[in-house]
Design a protein around this motif. Structure first.
Motif, mmCIF file in Angstrom:
data_model
loop_
_atom_site.group_PDB
_atom_site.id
_atom_site.type_symbol
_atom_site.label_atom_id
_atom_site.label_comp_id
_atom_site.label_asym_id
_atom_site.label_seq_id
_atom_site.Cartn_x
_atom_site.Cartn_y
_atom_site.Cartn_z
ATOM 1 N N ARG A 1 -59.149 -68.524 -40.877
ATOM 2 C CA ARG A 1 -58.401 -69.170 -39.798
ATOM 3 C C ARG A 1 -57.397 -68.201 -39.192
ATOM 4 N NH1 ARG A 1 -56.765 -73.375 -42.782
ATOM 5 N NH2 ARG A 1 -54.626 -72.687 -42.919
ATOM 6 N N GLY A 2 -56.809 -67.380 -40.038
ATOM 7 C CA GLY A 2 -55.840 -66.381 -39.588
ATOM 8 C C GLY A 2 -54.748 -66.972 -38.716
ATOM 9 N N ASP A 3 -54.435 -66.253 -37.638
ATOM 10 C CA ASP A 3 -53.379 -66.721 -36.737
ATOM 11 C C ASP A 3 -53.967 -67.260 -35.433
ATOM 12 O OD1 ASP A 3 -54.251 -64.390 -35.587
ATOM 13 O OD2 ASP A 3 -52.293 -63.429 -35.503
ATOM 14 N N SER A 4 -55.191 -67.796 -35.522
ATOM 15 C CA SER A 4 -55.857 -68.273 -34.306
ATOM 16 C C SER A 4 -55.815 -69.786 -34.123
ATOM 17 C CB SER A 4 -57.319 -67.802 -34.281
ATOM 18 O OG SER A 4 -58.028 -68.370 -35.360
ATOM 19 N N THR A 5 -55.403 -70.526 -35.143
ATOM 20 C CA THR A 5 -55.402 -71.986 -35.046
ATOM 21 C C THR A 5 -53.985 -72.527 -35.119
ATOM 22 O OG1 THR A 5 -57.593 -72.051 -36.050
ATOM 23 C CG2 THR A 5 -56.397 -74.112 -35.967
ATOM 24 N N PHE A 6 -53.701 -73.429 -34.195
ATOM 25 C CA PHE A 6 -52.359 -73.968 -34.044
ATOM 26 C C PHE A 6 -52.354 -75.482 -34.240
ATOM 27 C CE2 PHE A 6 -52.767 -70.109 -31.660
ATOM 28 C CZ PHE A 6 -51.616 -69.424 -31.955
ATOM 29 N N ALA A 7 -51.305 -75.960 -34.883
ATOM 30 C CA ALA A 7 -51.047 -77.393 -34.959
ATOM 31 C C ALA A 7 -50.325 -77.767 -33.677
ATOM 32 C CB ALA A 7 -50.164 -77.712 -36.162
ATOM 33 N N VAL A 8 -50.684 -78.899 -33.121
ATOM 34 C CA VAL A 8 -50.015 -79.383 -31.923
ATOM 35 C C VAL A 8 -49.292 -80.665 -32.299
ATOM 36 C CG1 VAL A 8 -50.277 -80.055 -29.509
ATOM 37 C CG2 VAL A 8 -51.878 -78.399 -30.518
#
Length: 154
Positions: free
Chosen positions: A47-54
């Motif tokens: 996932r690294g730093d590519s997926t964000f919680a909104v």
């Protein structure tokens, strides 16, 4: 209240993966429907730093994924919490996501792919300014499905 984007935590990833279940044909988007997608989503390294919680008003309402394709293009993936779909929130959520991507990545073009049966999402994407590029077949969820590639000029 505004949508806020922050890196997805492991706890949030697990909550989405195991608790977000969509109705009817949209169950296609349940992360548990495809073991490979599920494993990718749950693995912090992948996932690294590519997926964000909104979040909105401190409540988890969606996730948003951004992949750099090249210097001028990013590809996005997104998921609105199941109980919030079909309630007219898609347009505002997508606009917030595009604003976020433009501020953080400064791309010239944003692309996404959507299952062609998902006319509800395709309608929102077109209203925001995405244009159809091509359709393609992809193996996922134990079968092969048609997807529509779309792009947005920044």
């Amino acid at each position: 209240m505004e949508y806020k984007f922050s890196f997805l935590t492991q706890k949030q990833a697990e909550k989405i993966a195991f608790n977000w279940h969509y109705d009817g044909d949209y169950s296609f988007y349940d992360l548990e429907a495809d073991k490979e997608d599920l494993n990718e989503f749950l693995d912090q390294e992948t996932r690294g730093d590519s997926t964000f919680a909104v979040t909105k008003e401190k409540e988890l309402v969606a996730f948003f994924t951004v992949y750099k394709v090249n210097k001028r293009t990013v590809d996005i993936g997104l998921g609105l919490r199941p109980d919030l779909t079909g309630r007219g929130m898609g347009s505002d959520f997508l606009k917030a996501g595009l604003d976020f991507v433009q501020a953080e990545y400064n791309p010239e073009k944003i692309t996404l792919s959507v299952a062609t049966f998902n006319q509800r999402a395709i309608k929102v994407y077109r209203q925001i300014g995405f244009r159809d590029v091509t359709t393609f077949m992809q193996d996922t969820n134990g079968s092969t499905f048609e997807f529509l590639k779309m792009e947005y000029e920044c």
